[in-house]
Motif scaffolding. Structure first.
Motif, PDB file in Angstrom:
ATOM      1  N   TRP A   1      41.887  31.358  48.152  1.00 49.78           N
ATOM      2  CA  TRP A   1      42.072  32.368  47.116  1.00 49.78           C
ATOM      3  C   TRP A   1      43.348  32.094  46.325  1.00 49.78           C
ATOM      4  N   LEU A   2      43.222  32.166  45.035  1.00 47.53           N
ATOM      5  CA  LEU A   2      44.383  32.152  44.152  1.00 47.53           C
ATOM      6  C   LEU A   2      44.761  33.601  43.866  1.00 47.53           C
ATOM      7  N   ILE A   3      46.009  33.946  44.130  1.00 50.93           N
ATOM      8  CA  ILE A   3      46.477  35.323  43.981  1.00 50.93           C
ATOM      9  C   ILE A   3      46.921  35.567  42.549  1.00 50.93           C
ATOM     10  N   GLY A   4      46.367  36.611  41.940  1.00 47.79           N
ATOM     11  CA  GLY A   4      46.762  36.998  40.595  1.00 47.79           C
ATOM     12  C   GLY A   4      47.398  38.375  40.583  1.00 47.79           C
ATOM     13  N   GLY A   5      48.297  38.590  39.674  1.00 51.61           N
ATOM     14  CA  GLY A   5      48.987  39.875  39.604  1.00 51.61           C
ATOM     15  C   GLY A   5      48.899  40.466  38.214  1.00 51.61           C
ATOM     16  N   PRO A   6      49.521  41.632  38.017  1.00 49.87           N
ATOM     17  CA  PRO A   6      50.328  42.335  39.010  1.00 49.87           C
ATOM     18  C   PRO A   6      49.457  42.994  40.081  1.00 49.87           C
ATOM     19  N   ARG A   7      50.097  43.394  41.164  1.00 44.15           N
ATOM     20  CA  ARG A   7      49.397  44.097  42.244  1.00 44.15           C
ATOM     21  C   ARG A   7      49.188  45.547  41.823  1.00 44.15           C
ATOM     22  N   ARG A   8      47.934  46.025  41.965  1.00 43.72           N
ATOM     23  CA  ARG A   8      47.616  47.361  41.452  1.00 43.72           C
ATOM     24  C   ARG A   8      47.075  48.282  42.536  1.00 43.72           C
TER      25      ARG A   8
ATOM     26  N   PRO B   1      42.948  56.072  38.289  1.00 43.06           N
ATOM     27  CA  PRO B   1      42.773  56.324  36.858  1.00 43.06           C
ATOM     28  C   PRO B   1      43.936  55.812  36.014  1.00 43.06           C
ATOM     29  N   HIS B   2      45.065  55.512  36.668  1.00 39.75           N
ATOM     30  CA  HIS B   2      46.259  55.079  35.936  1.00 39.75           C
ATOM     31  C   HIS B   2      46.412  53.560  35.927  1.00 39.75           C
ATOM     32  N   HIS B   3      45.549  52.839  36.682  1.00 36.91           N
ATOM     33  CA  HIS B   3      45.695  51.381  36.827  1.00 36.91           C
ATOM     34  C   HIS B   3      47.140  51.038  37.180  1.00 36.91           C
ATOM     35  N   ALA B   4      47.714  51.828  38.081  1.00 36.02           N
ATOM     36  CA  ALA B   4      49.140  51.748  38.372  1.00 36.02           C
ATOM     37  C   ALA B   4      49.510  50.451  39.083  1.00 36.02           C
TER      38      ALA B   4
END
Length: 308
Positions: free
Chosen positions: A46-53, A69-72
């Motif tokens: 796996w290639l890790i993509g961000g940001p972490r949500r 709902p905020h995609h925080a």
């Protein structure tokens, strides 16, 4: 084990869960869910993509997690996997914080053993079966009682207050006991005696005691019959651009042990650290970009008496 490519943000990991006795890795894209059973011997990359949500919350009455709902954006360090808003409405967290006094469901009180001196008391919804004990990585366990939430919660507090068991242990404490855990007969005897002691404490409580429930041993399920590898690398942190790869061993709770090519030490990944990151296929790529700390089996204690 492949993760499908998906346009518009990619698939976000929600970690590893146990369902019907099987470990399942899940990822979401909006309301779409992708699942794969973890199969020992399979190759992952796996290639890790961000940001972490934040991955949202399980609302009262819902059977599936509602997307945030905020995609925080949440911290990359593997701590909380939800934003503050989703934490405030999550049913599981509300239950753990005693903010739900009764939900009409039946619960079971369990005793779980994680190693010498690590006896835990807890509760789980009867409808969840044994999933909670598998996800926690209990080496052995037994159900001790059942009843409504208020009664089972009072029973849990009574057993914890006696000092015979605790309500929680850290992951680091649990993993340190994977090397040595006695044999199945030892674990069975310990938990049988502990359940009898708990029943004496619960005399008069409004719960149904379960004196004949079997002791369930999970050491074999987790591939720990001979203990954990003598040494391995513990993945402490992930970051955008990192690659997680290896050959899967049997999962231990929510942890994945990944063998590395060329005889290199295995890597241990707590899949809660994976939660919230976007995953893309990285077949054939070596591990990179990880913060790893070494873990080594402690030496056997020297029991020989000194001559001088």
């Amino acid at each position: 084990m492949k993760v499908p490519q998906q346009a518009g943000g990619g698939w976000v990991s929600t970690g590893l869960h146990w369902r019907d006795g099987q470990p399942v890795l899940r990822a979401v894209h909006g309301h779409r869910v992708h699942e794969r059973v973890v199969v020992p011997g399979a190759e992952i990359g796996w290639l890790i993509g961000g940001p972490r949500r934040c991955t949202g919350a399980l609302l009262v009455g819902a059977t599936e997690r509602t997307p945030c709902p905020h995609h925080a954006v949440i911290g990359p360090d593997g701590g909380a996997v939800q934003c503050a808003a989703c934490q405030s409405v999550d049913r599981g967290l509300a239950l753990a914080r005693d903010q739900i006094l009764d939900d009409g469901r039946t619960y079971r009180l369990y005793l779980a053993w994680f190693g010498e001196g690590l006896l835990k008391v807890g509760l789980t919804g009867e409808s969840r079966g044994t999933a909670r004990l598998l996800e926690q990585g209990a080496l052995a366990w037994t159900f001790a009682a059942r009843g409504a939430l208020p009664a089972v919660r009072r029973a849990e507090l009574t057993v914890a207050a006696s000092g015979m068991a605790r309500e929680r242990f850290t992951g680091r404490v649990k993993t340190a006991h994977w090397w040595r855990h006695g044999d199945a007969e030892y674990r069975r005897g310990l938990l049988t005696r502990a359940r009898a002691a708990a029943h004496r404490l619960l005399d008069g409580h409004a719960v149904e005691l379960l004196p004949d429930h079997p002791v369930v041993d999970q050491v074999g399920i987790f591939g720990l019959a001979d203990g954990a590898p003598v040494s391995y690398g513990h993945i402490d942190a992930l970051a955008p651009g990192a690659v997680v790869a290896g050959t899967l061993r049997p999962p231990i709770g929510r942890h994945l042990l990944l063998d590395q090519p060329g005889g290199a030490e295995p890597l241990l990944l707590d899949t809660r650290r994976l939660t919230g990151w976007t995953l893309a296929p990285a077949a054939g790529r070596p591990v990179s970009g990880l913060v790893v700390s070494p873990r080594t089996r402690p030496e056997e204690p020297d029991t020989q008496e000194a001559l001088f």
